[in-house]
Scaffold this motif. Structure first.
Motif, short mmCIF file in Angstrom:
data_model
loop_
_atom_site.label_atom_id
_atom_site.label_comp_id
_atom_site.label_asym_id
_atom_site.label_seq_id
_atom_site.Cartn_x
_atom_site.Cartn_y
_atom_site.Cartn_z
N LYS A 139 -4.89 10.25 -6.05
CA LYS A 139 -4.66 11.62 -6.02
C LYS A 139 -5.61 12.28 -5.39
N PHE A 140 -6.71 12.15 -5.64
CA PHE A 140 -8.15 13.05 -4.97
C PHE A 140 -7.95 12.81 -3.17
N VAL A 141 -7.35 11.39 -2.95
CA VAL A 141 -7.42 11.02 -1.62
C VAL A 141 -6.45 12.07 -0.82
N TYR A 142 -5.44 12.19 -1.69
CA TYR A 142 -4.12 13.21 -1.32
C TYR A 142 -4.62 14.66 -1.14
N ALA B 242 10.64 -2.50 -1.49
CA ALA B 242 8.91 -2.49 -1.68
C ALA B 242 8.61 -1.64 -2.77
N ILE B 243 7.65 -1.91 -3.31
CA ILE B 243 7.10 -0.91 -4.30
C ILE B 243 5.52 -0.33 -3.87
N LEU B 244 5.36 0.83 -3.68
CA LEU B 244 3.82 1.15 -3.46
C LEU B 244 3.59 2.56 -4.52
N GLY B 245 2.87 1.85 -5.58
CA GLY B 245 2.63 2.83 -6.79
C GLY B 245 1.22 2.68 -7.15
N THR B 246 0.93 2.42 -8.34
CA THR B 246 -0.28 1.93 -8.87
C THR B 246 -0.70 0.54 -8.22
N GLY B 247 0.55 -0.36 -8.25
CA GLY B 247 0.50 -1.52 -7.62
C GLY B 247 1.23 -2.02 -6.55
N THR B 248 1.56 -2.77 -6.04
CA THR B 248 2.34 -3.28 -4.77
C THR B 248 3.32 -4.46 -4.79
N ASN B 249 4.54 -4.24 -4.46
CA ASN B 249 5.38 -5.40 -4.47
C ASN B 249 6.40 -5.27 -3.38
N THR B 250 6.98 -6.50 -2.91
CA THR B 250 7.91 -6.38 -1.90
C THR B 250 8.73 -7.58 -2.04
N CYS B 251 10.13 -7.34 -1.46
CA CYS B 251 10.99 -8.80 -1.76
C CYS B 251 12.12 -8.62 -0.47
N ILE B 252 12.98 -9.70 -0.46
CA ILE B 252 14.23 -9.49 0.09
C ILE B 252 15.36 -9.67 -0.97
N TYR B 253 16.42 -8.84 -0.76
CA TYR B 253 17.60 -8.76 -1.98
C TYR B 253 18.72 -8.92 -1.38
N ASP B 254 19.48 -9.78 -1.97
CA ASP B 254 20.88 -10.27 -1.43
C ASP B 254 21.96 -9.40 -1.76
N VAL C 289 2.87 6.72 -4.23
CA VAL C 289 1.95 6.46 -3.09
C VAL C 289 2.73 6.60 -1.82
N ALA C 290 3.81 5.89 -1.79
CA ALA C 290 4.82 5.95 -0.60
C ALA C 290 5.17 7.08 -0.45
N TYR C 291 5.68 7.95 -1.35
CA TYR C 291 6.27 9.10 -1.26
C TYR C 291 5.18 10.13 -0.77
N SER C 292 3.99 10.12 -1.30
CA SER C 292 3.04 11.09 -1.04
C SER C 292 2.55 10.94 0.14
N PHE C 293 2.28 9.71 0.68
CA PHE C 293 1.94 9.47 2.06
C PHE C 293 2.79 8.98 3.18
N ARG C 294 4.00 9.74 2.83
CA ARG C 294 5.36 9.13 3.65
C ARG C 294 5.25 9.08 5.16
N ASP C 295 4.22 10.28 5.64
CA ASP C 295 4.04 10.24 6.93
C ASP C 295 3.30 9.07 7.62
N ILE C 296 2.31 8.85 6.89
CA ILE C 296 1.34 7.68 7.39
C ILE C 296 2.04 6.30 7.11
N LEU C 297 2.84 6.26 6.08
CA LEU C 297 3.55 4.92 6.13
C LEU C 297 4.78 4.92 6.92
N GLU C 298 5.47 6.03 7.50
CA GLU C 298 6.33 5.86 8.54
C GLU C 298 5.57 5.57 9.94
N GLU C 299 4.46 5.94 10.36
CA GLU C 299 3.55 5.76 11.48
C GLU C 299 3.40 4.14 11.41
N VAL C 300 3.09 3.77 10.22
CA VAL C 300 2.49 2.16 10.22
C VAL C 300 3.66 1.46 10.23
#
Length: 283
Positions: free
Chosen positions: A199-202, A112-124, A244-255
């Motif tokens: 960034k302000f939220v962080y 997955a990507i969590l930055g300015t935008g979002t994306n997800t996939c399954i990779y073989d 975004v994923a890296y900065s808020f990794r504790d919340i991401l892990e929780e969810v």
């Protein structure tokens, strides 16, 4: 010499690799073909590439970019790059493929990507084999910096924001409701504008319950509307790239835990891992 570049909607990370695999890193702005024209890309590259970059010596450019969802968009980037890198073989791929290669290498899994935008996939292990459309910043992009920024801005506009945060927001940005509406609806690159408030939220400390609540809801939306719709998603570890994923990794892990997924690799930027992938697969 070859170049590997990872481009988001806001920023592109570049690495120049010589025959001895010596690395030279630099940055430019992002080149999402949905937001900028070919002409804009050409002028930006000419202006922002390092002045001492020996363009004729670059044999190959591998660019992975946000918004490269189909052949048409890939060709827009390729045509722009060809006007600058006139002696280079040019490959343009999706930034999601870059994320998968950087996170998983030749192993199959979820990326997955969590930055300015979002994306997800399954990779073989070689290619993306399943992907749910993120919907981009107007229709979707749940969990992204843009999504978080929009949540903050709508609370500000509607008066839902706690007073301490509202005061801090005003002192930091001096933005009136009219300013916000103009930036979102009249000026270009609205997604970057919205994402800039993540960034302000962080950094905001006056009411952590409120700011963490915005992020947790954004990540919950991400798992509810995207991740959990992949078949057997809980059988995969959650591997993700992005600021975004890296900065808020504790919340991401929780969810992620609430949705039954174990955390895997979590990386701020894919460029180092992506360079190593290309070193290993260099012909």
């Amino acid at each position: 010499m070859i170049i590997i570049a990872d481009g988001g909607s806001t920023k592109t990370n570049w690495c120049l690799l010589n025959k001895e695999n010596k690395k030279v890193y630099f940055n430019t702005e992002g080149y999402n073909p949905y937001f900028v024209t070919k002409e804009y890309i050409v002028e930006s590259l000419k202006k922002n590439l390092p002045a001492d970059l020996d363009l004729p010596a670059v044999a190959e450019v591998n660019f992975y970019g946000a918004g490269v969802h189909n052949e048409e968009k890939a060709n827009e980037i390729k045509e722009a790059f060809a006007q600058v890198f006139t002696h280079s073989k040019i490959f343009v791929g999706h930034d999601l493929l870059a994320a998968a290669r950087a996170l998983l290498g030749d192993k199959p899994g979820f990326a997955a990507i969590l930055g300015t935008g979002t994306n997800t996939c399954i990779y073989d292990g070689k290619e993306i084999v399943e992907q749910i459309d993120s919907g981009a910043y107007i229709l979707g992009d749940e969990g992204s910096g843009c999504h978080i920024g929009k949540k903050l801005l709508i609370d500000y506009l509607r008066g839902y924001m706690p007073q301490s945060v509202r005061d801090s927001f005003w002192n930091t940005f001096q933005l009136t409701p009219d300013d916000i509406q103009e930036n979102v609806y009249s000026k270009p690159l609205a997604s970057r504008f919205c994402a800039s408030f993540a960034k302000f939220v962080y950094e905001e400390t006056s009411d952590r319950t409120y700011t963490r609540g915005i992020v947790k809801q954004a990540f919950t939306d991400f798992f509810k509307n995207l991740v959990s719709h992949y078949p057997n998603y809980q059988n995969f570890s959650f591997n993700c790239i992005g600021s975004v994923a890296y900065s808020f990794r504790d919340i991401l892990e929780e969810v992620a835990g609430e949705y039954g997924m174990q955390m895997g690799e979590l990386v701020r930027s894919p460029i180092d891992n992506l360079v190593e992938y290309h070193v290993e697969h260099r012909g």
